[in-house]
Design an enzyme around this catalytic site. Structure first.
Site, PDB file in Angstrom:
ATOM      1  N   GLU A 142       0.856  -1.181   0.000  1.00  0.00           N
ATOM      2  CA  GLU A 142       0.000   0.000   0.000  1.00  0.00           C
ATOM      3  C   GLU A 142       0.896   1.236   0.000  1.00  0.00           C
ATOM      4  OE1 GLU A 142      -2.679  -0.323   3.300  1.00  0.00           O
ATOM      5  OE2 GLU A 142      -3.195  -2.382   2.734  1.00  0.00           O
ATOM      6  N   ASP A 151      -4.544   8.823  10.923  1.00  0.00           N
ATOM      7  CA  ASP A 151      -3.161   8.384  11.091  1.00  0.00           C
ATOM      8  C   ASP A 151      -2.580   8.839  12.420  1.00  0.00           C
ATOM      9  OD1 ASP A 151      -3.080   7.208   8.538  1.00  0.00           O
ATOM     10  OD2 ASP A 151      -2.764   9.157   7.618  1.00  0.00           O
TER      11      ASP A 151
END
Length: 254
Positions: free
Chosen positions: A45, A56
């Site tokens: 990814e 995140d």
């Protein structure tokens, strides 16, 4: 057949690695991809750095900030990856937020993905209904698998909806926290893993968030098809650079 579908049919647990494009250095992207494949990683990814990465944790946020400072852009990433299929054969997925895709132009973005050999997209902030109404036909036109996320808080009804709309794998977020914030899995996660396994979904599941060593990889893949490692790999790159990637992968797949 899409490379993701081919990979999911293999009789093995899948190790997928996430990293941020343009980190640690602007031109490291291709070398990292090549070295990950060479060392036995099944799927990669590639993170599109974004200025406001909501899901995140600090590790990926810091890598994203640095990549942007380094000069990484969507157009530059496409330029870097234009010949990637001459040297890499495993599935490649772009992961990021929807705004940069929208800025680039959704159809143009998808067309470019097809041209360079990207197999799928993970866009956590693209809602299922918006995808189905506005973008599904475009994604399918260019052969892209769109991967949706579920969490322990996602209802069974919603999971069934996502499963019906998916054609690849389901990204199973192991907890409701941000990336990189966990260390191992507790009873809550084990119960969640079992709950999803018992639902007998048509799409295999790949677990993300909280996998950072061989033990958590084994835990995550006991019921699921595979696992994704992001923050732990980025920490490794920060500490060791791009020349010892094999050591990291060997530490996961003992």
């Amino acid at each position: 057949m899409n490379r993701i579908h081919q990979k999911l049919q293999e009789d093995k647990k899948i190790l997928s690695i996430y990293f941020t494009a343009g980190y640690p250095s602007l031109n490291d992207t291709v070398k990292i991809i090549q070295d990950l494949e060479k060392n036995g990683v099944d799927m990669i990814e590639i993170g599109l750095p974004f200025s406001d990465p909501l899901a995140d944790g600090p590790t990926i946020q810091a890598s994203s900030t640095q990549a942007l400072k380094n000069g990484m852009t969507t157009s530059l990433l496409f330029q870097q990856l234009k010949d990637i299929r001459e040297s890499v054969s495993i599935p490649l997925i772009l992961m990021g937020y929807f705004n940069p895709v929208l800025q680039h132009g959704v159809e143009e973005f998808c067309k470019k993905c097809q041209e360079i050999g990207i197999d799928g997209l993970i866009l956590p902030d693209l809602p299922l209904d918006v995808y189905q109404e506005d973008y599904e036909t475009i994604f399918k036109k260019y052969g892209l698998v769109n991967v949706f996320l579920i969490t322990p808080q996602t209802s069974d009804a919603r999971i069934r909806q996502i499963d019906a709309a998916s054609d690849g794998f389901i990204y199973m977020v192991s907890s409701a926290s941000v990336t990189g914030s966990q260390d191992g899995f507790g009873n809550n996660q084990e119960t969640y893993f079992e709950r999803i396994a018992d639902m007998k979904l048509k799409n295999p599941q790949v677990v993300g968030f909280g996998i950072n060593n061989s033990e958590t990889f084994l835990q995550a893949t006991k019921q699921a098809k595979g696992a994704i490692i992001g923050s732990a790999f980025i920490k490794f790159l920060t500490q060791h650079g791009v020349d010892k990637i094999g050591d990291f992968v060997k530490g996961i797949r003992k």
